[in-house]
Design an enzyme around this catalytic site. Structure first.
Site, mmCIF file in Angstrom:
data_model
loop_
_atom_site.group_PDB
_atom_site.id
_atom_site.type_symbol
_atom_site.label_atom_id
_atom_site.label_comp_id
_atom_site.label_asym_id
_atom_site.label_seq_id
_atom_site.Cartn_x
_atom_site.Cartn_y
_atom_site.Cartn_z
ATOM 1 N N ASP A 190 0.621 -1.140 -0.376
ATOM 2 C CA ASP A 190 -0.105 0.411 -0.318
ATOM 3 C C ASP A 190 1.024 1.167 0.369
ATOM 4 O O ASP A 190 2.408 0.974 0.427
ATOM 5 C CB ASP A 190 -1.049 0.337 1.430
ATOM 6 C CG ASP A 190 -1.760 -1.129 1.208
ATOM 7 O OD1 ASP A 190 -2.067 -1.677 0.401
ATOM 8 O OD2 ASP A 190 -2.788 -1.297 2.503
ATOM 9 N N ARG A 243 -1.203 -0.782 -8.679
ATOM 10 C CA ARG A 243 -2.710 -1.100 -8.079
ATOM 11 C C ARG A 243 -3.220 1.485 -8.451
ATOM 12 O O ARG A 243 -2.236 1.506 -7.623
ATOM 13 C CB ARG A 243 -2.999 -0.816 -6.797
ATOM 14 C CG ARG A 243 -4.283 -0.505 -6.508
ATOM 15 C CD ARG A 243 -4.698 -0.252 -5.248
ATOM 16 N NE ARG A 243 -4.301 -1.966 -4.815
ATOM 17 C CZ ARG A 243 -4.369 -1.743 -3.300
ATOM 18 N NH1 ARG A 243 -3.752 -1.075 -2.312
ATOM 19 N NH2 ARG A 243 -4.242 -3.522 -2.175
HETATM 20 C C1 LIG Z 1 -8.784 -1.753 -2.932
HETATM 21 C C2 LIG Z 1 -7.993 -0.184 -2.433
HETATM 22 C C3 LIG Z 1 -7.126 -0.381 -2.435
HETATM 23 C C4 LIG Z 1 -6.188 0.987 -1.311
HETATM 24 N N1 LIG Z 1 -5.234 1.317 -1.611
HETATM 25 C C5 LIG Z 1 -4.651 3.063 -0.869
HETATM 26 C C6 LIG Z 1 -3.623 2.906 -0.636
HETATM 27 O O1 LIG Z 1 -2.770 1.897 -0.563
HETATM 28 N N2 LIG Z 1 -2.690 4.243 -0.647
HETATM 29 C C7 LIG Z 1 -4.036 5.404 -0.265
HETATM 30 O O2 LIG Z 1 -3.861 6.337 0.379
HETATM 31 N N3 LIG Z 1 -4.965 4.618 -0.487
HETATM 32 C C8 LIG Z 1 -5.627 3.506 -0.648
HETATM 33 N N4 LIG Z 1 -7.212 3.671 -1.415
HETATM 34 C C9 LIG Z 1 -7.643 4.586 -0.750
HETATM 35 C C10 LIG Z 1 -8.804 5.347 -2.320
HETATM 36 O O3 LIG Z 1 -7.209 6.180 -1.931
HETATM 37 C C11 LIG Z 1 -9.553 6.337 -1.882
HETATM 38 O O4 LIG Z 1 -9.322 7.399 -0.549
HETATM 39 C C12 LIG Z 1 -10.035 5.763 -2.070
HETATM 40 O O5 LIG Z 1 -10.528 4.771 -3.001
HETATM 41 C C13 LIG Z 1 -12.071 6.651 -2.522
HETATM 42 O O6 LIG Z 1 -11.499 7.372 -3.279
HETATM 43 P P1 LIG Z 1 -12.511 6.783 -4.732
HETATM 44 O O7 LIG Z 1 -11.727 6.689 -6.104
HETATM 45 O O8 LIG Z 1 -13.423 5.607 -4.581
HETATM 46 O O9 LIG Z 1 -13.373 8.523 -5.493
HETATM 47 P P2 LIG Z 1 -14.188 9.595 -4.197
HETATM 48 O O10 LIG Z 1 -14.023 10.403 -5.393
HETATM 49 O O11 LIG Z 1 -13.977 9.866 -3.467
HETATM 50 O O12 LIG Z 1 -15.668 8.671 -4.430
HETATM 51 C C14 LIG Z 1 -16.206 8.089 -5.774
HETATM 52 C C15 LIG Z 1 -17.505 7.890 -5.074
HETATM 53 O O13 LIG Z 1 -17.387 6.281 -4.866
HETATM 54 C C16 LIG Z 1 -18.113 6.665 -3.339
HETATM 55 N N5 LIG Z 1 -16.983 6.474 -1.997
HETATM 56 C C17 LIG Z 1 -15.992 6.618 -2.281
HETATM 57 N N6 LIG Z 1 -15.377 6.304 -0.930
HETATM 58 C C18 LIG Z 1 -16.346 6.045 0.020
HETATM 59 C C19 LIG Z 1 -16.426 5.972 1.229
HETATM 60 N N7 LIG Z 1 -15.579 6.049 1.910
HETATM 61 N N8 LIG Z 1 -17.586 5.317 1.771
HETATM 62 C C20 LIG Z 1 -18.444 5.358 1.238
HETATM 63 N N9 LIG Z 1 -19.184 6.139 -0.356
HETATM 64 C C21 LIG Z 1 -17.740 5.997 -0.554
HETATM 65 C C22 LIG Z 1 -19.212 7.462 -3.373
HETATM 66 O O14 LIG Z 1 -20.323 6.826 -4.005
HETATM 67 C C23 LIG Z 1 -18.645 9.098 -4.003
HETATM 68 O O15 LIG Z 1 -19.998 9.554 -4.338
HETATM 69 C C24 LIG Z 1 -7.223 2.351 -1.686
HETATM 70 C C25 LIG Z 1 -8.791 2.150 -2.700
HETATM 71 C C26 LIG Z 1 -8.914 0.805 -3.184
HETATM 72 C C27 LIG Z 1 -10.413 1.290 -3.215
#
Ligand SMILES: Cc1cc2nc3c(=O)[nH]c(=O)nc-3n(C[C@H](O)[C@H](O)[C@H](O)COP(=O)(O)OP(=O)(O)OC[C@H]3O[C@@H](n4cnc5c(N)ncnc54)[C@H](O)[C@@H]3O)c2cc1C
Length: 310
Positions: free
Chosen positions: A135, A186
């Site tokens: 991560d 990723r």
């Molecule tokens: C498999 C995976 C691994 C990850 N690993 C890392 C990592 O190593 N380092 C890192 O910094 N980040 C990591 N993340 C987190 C990532 O950086 C984002 O903070 C997170 O995925 C929210 O961003 P989004 O792309 O979903 O879009 P956003 O613009 O935040 O959200 C888009 C839509 O997704 C839904 N959504 C998003 N978050 C939530 C929530 N918490 N609860 C409910 N609905 C929600 C809502 O419908 C929202 O409108 C990871 C995410 C995933 C999916």
């Protein structure tokens, strides 16, 4: 609002009182509020959740929660837990895929300790056919994380990949480097509150960067993971792959356990690889607070949960 909410929840995540309160109620019973995002505090609960996820035709990666350990004893304990986790996964027969954070393995203590601990996990992981994803944490750790990743890559550990964050200005360069190496990336938007010197602050800018990186990864990456819950990012990925004739077997989507289950199932049904990131363990509070920071509306169910449990 985008950066603001993250900052507030980051500050709250450092509150000892809140942590005590959340820890008391968050996982107490089967329907306590933290269980929406966390599979449980024990490895047995994580395996049970994993079996359920697999039975729906979805893939998984297991994360034993923990970060920012302060002593080499703690880093050693976390490493041993990970090694034990590998054994439990093998015995259980679920998919062999884990995610981990380098500050959990001692990156904050010294680099050599962390490299040694990571190697202690990669050795048995390699023998048993695991894939290990590192991560990405907040920006003070970016360079060190990439350096440690490359050190082990050059030592021929190849069943290991990295997460890169679209929010950081530097990431296009890092994606190009990983593509040159043939390393699996990723791509995520980035979960941390970062200063404007290193990161985009507006959601629109992060989204634009995410799409640019997705293009680079689909064009010349090695089985990239497009990790997002954002329907706009997902649609763009599907249509870019279709236009370019990039098959569904050349990349996968990833989402976090408990977020947008509807979309997870839909993508699975459409024949895309869909992997869920399943976190478990006692140290769930910082992870949980990052999930709240992404969507402050989630605070409602936490408050309702605490009131109900009183
Ligand atoms: C498999 C995976 C691994 C990850 N690993 C890392 C990592 O190593 N380092 C890192 O910094 N980040 C990591 N993340 C987190 C990532 O950086 C984002 O903070 C997170 O995925 C929210 O961003 P989004 O792309 O979903 O879009 P956003 O613009 O935040 O959200 C888009 C839509 O997704 C839904 N959504 C998003 N978050 C939530 C929530 N918490 N609860 C409910 N609905 C929600 C809502 O419908 C929202 O409108 C990871 C995410 C995933 C999916």
């Amino acid at each position: 609002m985008y950066a603001g909410a993250k900052a507030v929840f980051y500050a709250l995540s450092r509150s000892a009182t809140l942590k005590r309160l959340a820890s008391k109620y968050g996982m107490r019973s089967g329907d306590s509020f933290a269980r929406r995002f966390i599979a449980g505090e024990t490895v047995e609960e994580a395996i049970e959740t994993s079996r359920h996820v697999q039975s729906q035709g979805l893939h998984l990666t297991l994360d034993y929660l923990g970060e920012s350990v302060r002593t080499s004893q703690e880093a050693d304990a976390a490493t041993r837990e990970y090694v034990r986790l590998l054994d439990v996964i093998v015995a259980s027969g679920i998919e062999r895929n884990i995610s981990l954070k380098l500050t959990q393995l001692g990156a904050g203590i010294d680099r050599a300790t962390c490299v040694d601990n990571l190697r202690r996990i990669l050795e048995p992981a390699g023998r048993h056919g695991f894939f290990v994803r590192i991560d990405m944490e907040n920006s003070p750790w970016t360079q060190l994380t990439l350096d440690i990743f490359e050190t082990l890559w050059q030592q021929e550990y190849r069943s290991v990949g990295i997460a890169l964050q679209a929010a950081l200005h530097r990431t296009e360069h890092d994606v190009q480097r990983m593509n040159e190496l043939g390393a699996r990336v990723r791509v995520v938007k980035g979960a941390y509150k970062e200063p404007e010197t290193v990161a985009y602050q507006r959601k629109a800018d992060v989204d634009t960067a995410f799409l640019r990186l997705m293009h680079l990864l689909l064009d010349s990456g090695n089985y990239p993971a497009i990790a997002t819950h954002d329907p706009a990012m997902i649609e763009e990925t599907k249509s870019y792959a279709q236009q370019r004739g990039i098959g569904k077997d050349r990349f996968e989507f990833q989402m976090l356990y408990g977020i947008r289950r509807d979309l997870q199932e839909e993508l699975g049904r459409e024949g895309y690889g869909m992997r869920l990131y399943i976190p478990f363990g006692r140290e769930w509070f910082p992870y949980f607070m990052r999930r709240l920071g992404e969507r402050p509306a989630n605070l409602g169910f936490v408050v309702r949960g605490i009131v109900r449990e009183q």
